[in-house]
Each structure stands twice: as C-alpha cells, then as structure tokens.
Design a protein around this motif. Structure first.
Motif, PDB file in Angstrom:
ATOM      1  N   THR A 253       0.826  -1.210   0.000  1.00  0.00           N
ATOM      2  CA  THR A 253       0.000   0.000   0.000  1.00  0.00           C
ATOM      3  C   THR A 253       0.862   1.263   0.000  1.00  0.00           C
ATOM      4  O   THR A 253       0.550   2.235  -0.674  1.00  0.00           O
ATOM      5  CB  THR A 253      -0.917   0.011   1.239  1.00  0.00           C
ATOM      6  OG1 THR A 253      -1.687  -1.184   1.232  1.00  0.00           O
ATOM      7  CG2 THR A 253      -1.844   1.211   1.243  1.00  0.00           C
ATOM      8  N   PHE A 254       1.931   1.233   0.794  1.00  0.00           N
ATOM      9  CA  PHE A 254       2.753   2.435   0.932  1.00  0.00           C
ATOM     10  C   PHE A 254       4.011   2.406   0.069  1.00  0.00           C
ATOM     11  O   PHE A 254       4.894   3.245   0.225  1.00  0.00           O
ATOM     12  CB  PHE A 254       3.113   2.645   2.408  1.00  0.00           C
ATOM     13  CG  PHE A 254       1.935   3.084   3.235  1.00  0.00           C
ATOM     14  CD1 PHE A 254       1.567   4.420   3.284  1.00  0.00           C
ATOM     15  CD2 PHE A 254       1.168   2.150   3.914  1.00  0.00           C
ATOM     16  CE1 PHE A 254       0.461   4.822   4.025  1.00  0.00           C
ATOM     17  CE2 PHE A 254       0.061   2.549   4.655  1.00  0.00           C
ATOM     18  CZ  PHE A 254      -0.295   3.886   4.711  1.00  0.00           C
ATOM     19  N   HIS A 255       4.073   1.455  -0.846  1.00  0.00           N
ATOM     20  CA  HIS A 255       5.197   1.351  -1.788  1.00  0.00           C
ATOM     21  C   HIS A 255       6.543   1.396  -1.079  1.00  0.00           C
ATOM     22  O   HIS A 255       7.451   2.119  -1.505  1.00  0.00           O
ATOM     23  CB  HIS A 255       5.125   2.465  -2.839  1.00  0.00           C
ATOM     24  CG  HIS A 255       3.778   2.573  -3.480  1.00  0.00           C
ATOM     25  ND1 HIS A 255       3.294   1.603  -4.339  1.00  0.00           N
ATOM     26  CD2 HIS A 255       2.790   3.494  -3.349  1.00  0.00           C
ATOM     27  CE1 HIS A 255       2.068   1.936  -4.729  1.00  0.00           C
ATOM     28  NE2 HIS A 255       1.739   3.083  -4.142  1.00  0.00           N
ATOM     29  N   SER A 256       6.658   0.673   0.018  1.00  0.00           N
ATOM     30  CA  SER A 256       7.950   0.682   0.704  1.00  0.00           C
ATOM     31  C   SER A 256       8.920  -0.214  -0.053  1.00  0.00           C
ATOM     32  O   SER A 256       8.544  -1.208  -0.668  1.00  0.00           O
ATOM     33  CB  SER A 256       7.800   0.252   2.159  1.00  0.00           C
ATOM     34  OG  SER A 256       7.305  -1.037   2.241  1.00  0.00           O
ATOM     35  N   ALA A 257      10.185   0.185   0.000  1.00  0.00           N
ATOM     36  CA  ALA A 257      11.215  -0.481  -0.799  1.00  0.00           C
ATOM     37  C   ALA A 257      11.969  -1.536  -0.001  1.00  0.00           C
ATOM     38  O   ALA A 257      12.785  -2.272  -0.554  1.00  0.00           O
ATOM     39  CB  ALA A 257      12.186   0.566  -1.343  1.00  0.00           C
ATOM     40  N   SER A 258      11.711  -1.575   1.294  1.00  0.00           N
ATOM     41  CA  SER A 258      12.349  -2.590   2.138  1.00  0.00           C
ATOM     42  C   SER A 258      11.531  -2.743   3.414  1.00  0.00           C
ATOM     43  O   SER A 258      10.668  -1.918   3.712  1.00  0.00           O
ATOM     44  CB  SER A 258      13.786  -2.182   2.482  1.00  0.00           C
ATOM     45  OG  SER A 258      13.783  -0.943   3.169  1.00  0.00           O
ATOM     46  N   ILE A 259      11.827  -3.817   4.149  1.00  0.00           N
ATOM     47  CA  ILE A 259      11.134  -4.070   5.415  1.00  0.00           C
ATOM     48  C   ILE A 259      12.181  -4.329   6.491  1.00  0.00           C
ATOM     49  O   ILE A 259      13.136  -5.073   6.268  1.00  0.00           O
ATOM     50  CB  ILE A 259      10.185  -5.279   5.298  1.00  0.00           C
ATOM     51  CG1 ILE A 259       8.999  -4.946   4.367  1.00  0.00           C
ATOM     52  CG2 ILE A 259       9.663  -5.716   6.668  1.00  0.00           C
ATOM     53  CD1 ILE A 259       8.106  -6.135   4.042  1.00  0.00           C
ATOM     54  N   VAL A 260      12.030  -3.689   7.637  1.00  0.00           N
ATOM     55  CA  VAL A 260      12.907  -3.982   8.776  1.00  0.00           C
ATOM     56  C   VAL A 260      12.039  -4.487   9.929  1.00  0.00           C
ATOM     57  O   VAL A 260      10.922  -4.026  10.131  1.00  0.00           O
ATOM     58  CB  VAL A 260      13.748  -2.752   9.215  1.00  0.00           C
ATOM     59  CG1 VAL A 260      14.636  -2.271   8.083  1.00  0.00           C
ATOM     60  CG2 VAL A 260      12.880  -1.628   9.732  1.00  0.00           C
ATOM     61  N   VAL A 261      12.533  -5.475  10.653  1.00  0.00           N
ATOM     62  CA  VAL A 261      11.764  -6.097  11.739  1.00  0.00           C
ATOM     63  C   VAL A 261      12.572  -6.011  13.027  1.00  0.00           C
ATOM     64  O   VAL A 261      13.754  -6.353  13.044  1.00  0.00           O
ATOM     65  CB  VAL A 261      11.443  -7.572  11.431  1.00  0.00           C
ATOM     66  CG1 VAL A 261      10.450  -8.123  12.448  1.00  0.00           C
ATOM     67  CG2 VAL A 261      10.901  -7.733  10.023  1.00  0.00           C
ATOM     68  N   SER A 262      11.942  -5.526  14.088  1.00  0.00           N
ATOM     69  CA  SER A 262      12.670  -5.369  15.346  1.00  0.00           C
ATOM     70  C   SER A 262      11.772  -5.632  16.549  1.00  0.00           C
ATOM     71  O   SER A 262      10.567  -5.755  16.411  1.00  0.00           O
ATOM     72  CB  SER A 262      13.243  -3.949  15.414  1.00  0.00           C
ATOM     73  OG  SER A 262      14.137  -3.843  16.484  1.00  0.00           O
TER      74      SER A 262
END
Lengths: 166, 395
Positions: free
Chosen positions: B320-329
């Motif tokens: 939906t937000f066209h994010s180019a990467s994902i970070v998980v914490s």
C-alpha cells in the motif's frame, strides 16, 4: 447486554454475549467510577478485562476503544478524559489501567510509584491487584468478570461503602 | 577545535554541532532492562551492555525483570561504567549523551533521564532524547550498516515485542528520519500472546522461545486458527479510515484457551507445569517429552497463526505504501518462523527484509545511541526541561 436487578445499591451486574456488549457494559460502568477510585479488575485469561476498559475509557472520552491495549507488559497505561457525571461534568479524569501480573513482590510494587497515581482526579483499574494485600486494602471495590459459557460474561461491579474518616 | 564533518559512514549536515569523536553514550531504562552502550557515528557499536548480563548473582535462572525503578537505580552506574570500559573510552571522549524519554514506565524512564541529564550537565555535553520505538527501528539500521547493506527507502518497520506491535513507514530526508505510524495492535501485543499461551500450556516465561522451539515438532495446520481480521470501526471519521493495518491477538489467545478447555487438557498442563518447575533452569527442550502430539499441534498452529498474520499485514502495508524494504525489530523478531516466513516472502517479492541480531532486537541502548546520531548531527538536542514521557507515541 442485560443489566440485572442490582443485588443491593452497591453491586451492579451485567451479562454480555460479545466483545461489543462488554464494551457497552464498560460504558455503563464508567458512570459509577467517579474519582478518586481504586478498583480491582478481576477475571481469568481471555475474560475480557482489556475489552471492558475499552468501554470505560470511551465513556470518559479518554480513548477510542481500539486505542486501549493490554498493559500486561507495559504495566501502566494512562488515559486522560472528562467526567460525564452531571455534578462534575467536564472535569478531568485520569484513568489508569494497571496490570500487576508481572510484579513479583511488595518491594517491586513499592517502587512502581502507584501512590503517585492516586490523585483526587484518578480512577485506577488494577488487574492482578488481589495478589497484594496492600492494594486490596487501598481499593474501593472490584469489578469481577466471569466467563459463563462461550462468549457469555457476567460482569459485576461492587463498591465498598465509603470509608468513614477518623 | 573544528574537526571535519562525520566520515562517509555517517550523515553529514551543514548545521548543528561539529562532532569531535563521533561517540554517543546511549542509556535505556524504559521497562525491564537497564542498558548503556557507546556507538560511533550511529554505525559502529563499541559496547552494548544490559544489566541482566552484568549481574552475576541472579536470584534464579534467566533474565530477572527489572520492573521497579529501584533496580534501574542500582544498575545504572555499573552499567554505564561497564559500557565505557568495554568501549575503551572515558566520559570526556563522548560527543553527546542520549537517553530514552519514552514510551515506558514513568519511574523506570525517570532513572535514565535524570542520570543522563546529570551527566550531560556535569560534562557540558549535549543531551539527546530518543523515542524507544524509534530506537527499535535504528537497531535494524545499525545491523544493516554492520552488514554494509544500503537500505532502500522508504522502509516499512515492524516493531513487535511483548509490549508493542506497530508498523511504521520510515524515511530519511536530509539526514533526518521521519516516521508515520500506519499500523498497531488494538488489544494485546504479539509477544504478550506468546507469553500468555505459553503460560496457559504450563510452559516457561518469557513464552516466545518456548513456543518457537516446540512449534517445530507440531503440525501448524492441525488447528485451523485465523486469519485474524479487525473491523474498521464505524465511529472513525472517513479521513481516519485511510489505510490502517490493525492487529489483534486477544481473540487468538482466547481461541487457544477454548481449545485447551474443550479438549480436556488441564490435567496434562498442570503435570507439565509441575515437572518443569522442579527442573532447575528448565529449557524448552525439557518440555518436549512432556507435550503430547495434540499440545505440540496446538503450539505450532498458534505460532503459525501469529506469524501468518504479522506477515500478511506487513506485506499488505508495504504494498500500500510502496515501501522499498522491510525492517523487523523487537523481541518477537527473534522468532525463527517469523524470520523464515518474512524472508521467504520478501525474496518472492524481491523486497529486502532485514532483521537485527538477537542482542539488538531486544531492548538495548546501542539502538538509542544509534538513533541519536542523526539528531546530534542535525543539532536536535534536548533542553534541561527533558522529562520522562510514559505515553510517548511515534509518528
């Protein structure tokens, strides 16, 4: 949701059949929680304690139901709202939702700073408060949520008679 | 003294104080851990100390939660001293002191804030206030820098722990990070659901590692939990209906409870709890022989439902937000199935997914020092009026 006939003028009982009805019961209960109040919030896992607080917070205009989350890990959640009572209409109410599940002893409890939360404007709803006699002693009553069968819940608010001074 | 601007590893800015050493001392005391760390230019971790590792005489095995502010008060001086020692630097070498201002427990936060303020005042060095949740995001950025990965932006951050389940869209513009909260839980955090289901089944605390380890021995499709849907509430005004990714784990917890009740598992649970309590420093492996197939299937199915839900909404938000990467914490980022699932789905979508190392995923101070660096470079320093903000939100 149905409200049974009060057993006496200090006990109010609701029977609910869904999370939505439990939120509604919370809205109703909020009317009896004029500050200052310290109330134990009792019920087994999954009984709907957080769900009930959603309704209470909503009634006070302190938070939308989906903004009220479980304080089990974070211990204390604070919501600022306004009184809906005629006598105190619009006055600030600080609603504190506490969970002492992870608190292991009186020493930890002492440094949690609960005393500082107990102001004339405060309503404290405390899960697992019954673990500590000192908390029970300070409480003005309790809300007990019982799971009947399936989604059916019995919610009872019992407030102690006001303590006489001296 | 006017040294040059930060090296290529750090963001440069024309304004703000000129860094001398690039060293920031981070202090974190928002909840269970008292922690201190020294990080150079928001990229190089010189030390990362948490009190539970320093203490040698824990009353019982494992991490002892430091819920009470008194514990933080006892720990903060030795923890900071150890962090400086391990980093091989003195207080004078620091460029700034960074501290978690919130969200968290008022009394616990105050210990860190007051100590950091005192230190900054005594040393006449800048004080930088950091949001704990922002810190979690920077824990992954720190990891990415360590692996010399460049993070495609905007990035979508899933912060998932015992106390939090949030989705943020994060982007760096002109050396300043901006965050937008696009998702959160409406009841329990994911980590809390792990804890409560573990308790329900007579397993140890914290529940995550127990469930994670035992789940690999069960059939994740045996109990048909999920998918979890959260209704958009009609009382929300239309402009607030804009994409929100809401999580809910309370219902799943109750479903697990009901499964236990309807399958008459109470007796075996009580026996398991009793047996584990008698083992000193019990480990998840000790529980395997105490779990029948039905229990292992329940555990595996519960974890599968949580992981699928986190993954489904995270990727939907990324799209939906066209994010180019994902970070998980956050603590739940340590869950193996979550890692495998998100990494596999990320590969399928050609979307980089980054997890921090274990010591950076749980509460720590390196992430606070790292998050403080761009603020320091931008001259975003706190005033003497800084205080604890228990209900601080991000974005």
């Amino acid at each position: 949701m149905s409200e049974a006939i009060p057993m006496d003028d200090k006990v109010r009982v609701f029977t609910t059949h869904s999370a939505e009805e439990t939120i509604e019961a919370g809205r109703e209960l909020a009317k009896f929680l004029d500050p200052p109040k310290v109330v134990l919030l009792r019920g087994d896992l999954g009984a709907g304690k957080t769900t009930l607080v959603k309704g209470i917070a909503a009634a006070l205009g302190a938070a939308e139901p989906d903004e009220v989350t479980s304080p089990t890990f974070t211990l204390i959640h604070e919501y600022a709202g306004r009184s809906v009572e005629h006598a105190k209409l619009g006055e600030t109410i600080l609603l504190y939702h506490l969970d002492l599940y992870r608190i292991e002893n009186q020493r930890q409890l002492d440094t949690l700073g609960m005393e500082e939360l107990m102001t004339p404007q405060s309503v404290l709803l405390i899960e697992w408060g019954e673990k500590f006699p000192s908390v029970v002693e300070r409480s003005d009553g309790e809300i007990v949520i019982e799971t009947l069968h399936g989604d059916e819940r019995r919610i009872a608010l019992a407030l102690h008679p006001p303590k006489t001074s001296g | 003294m006017h040294p040059t601007l930060p090296s290529s590893s750090g963001p440069a800015s024309a304004s703000g104080p000129v860094p001398a050493s690039g060293l920031i001392l981070g202090i974190e005391s928002s909840c269970d851990e008292t922690a201190a760390a020294v990080v150079r230019r928001g990229a190089e971790v010189l030390s990362n100390v948490v009190a539970s590792q320093v203490r040698t005489h824990a009353p019982y095995g494992g991490v002892v939660p430091e819920l009470a502010s008194r514990e933080h008060l006892q720990n903060i001086v030795p923890v900071v001293r150890t962090a400086l020692e391990q980093a091989g630097c003195s207080l004078e070498d620091l460029d700034a002191i960074a501290v978690t201002e919130g969200p968290g427990l008022a009394g616990a936060l105050l210990v860190g804030v007051m100590y950091a303020k005192g230190l900054a005042f005594a040393l006449n060095k800048p004080l930088i206030a950091v949001n704990h949740l922002e810190g979690h995001i920077h824990a992954v950025l720190l990891e990415a820098k360590k692996q010399q990965q460049t993070l495609a932006q905007p990035t979508l951050a899933l912060v998932v722990s015992g106390g939090h389940t949030h989705l943020y869209l994060a982007e760096e513009t002109q050396a300043t990070w901006r965050y937008k909260n696009i998702g959160r839980t409406v009841d329990d955090a994911a980590g809390e659901a792990f804890d409560k289901v573990a308790k329900l089944l007579g397993l140890g605390y914290p529940g995550g590692p127990w469930i994670d380890w035992l789940a690999q021995h069960g059939d994740p499709r045996a109990v048909p939990f999920g998918p979890i849907t959260v209704k958009q509430k009609p009382y929300r005004a239309p402009q607030q209906q804009s994409p929100r990714f809401l999580f809910s784990f309370s219902g799943l917890k109750t479903a697990a409870l009901r499964y236990v009740q309807t399958h008459a598992m109470a007796q075996t649970i009580a026996a398991r709890h009793q047996t584990l309590a008698e083992i000193a420093d019990a480990k998840p492996a000790d529980a395997l022989a105490l779990c029948n197939t039905e229990t292992l299937n329940l555990i595996a199915s519960f974890q599968r439902a949580v992981v699928e839900d986190l993954a489904r909404k995270t990727f939907a938000a990324a799209e939906t937000f066209h994010s180019a990467s994902i970070v998980v914490s956050g603590g739940v980022a340590a869950n193996r199935e979550l890692r495998q699932h998100l990494l596999a789905e990320g590969r399928r979508r050609s979307l980089p997914v980054i997890f921090p190392s274990l010591e950076l995923s749980t509460d720590n101070a390196a992430m606070i020092a790292a998050a403080a660096w761009p603020k320091f470079v931008a001259g975003d320093v706190a005033t003497a009026a800084l205080t604890a903000e228990p209900s601080l939100s991000l974005g």
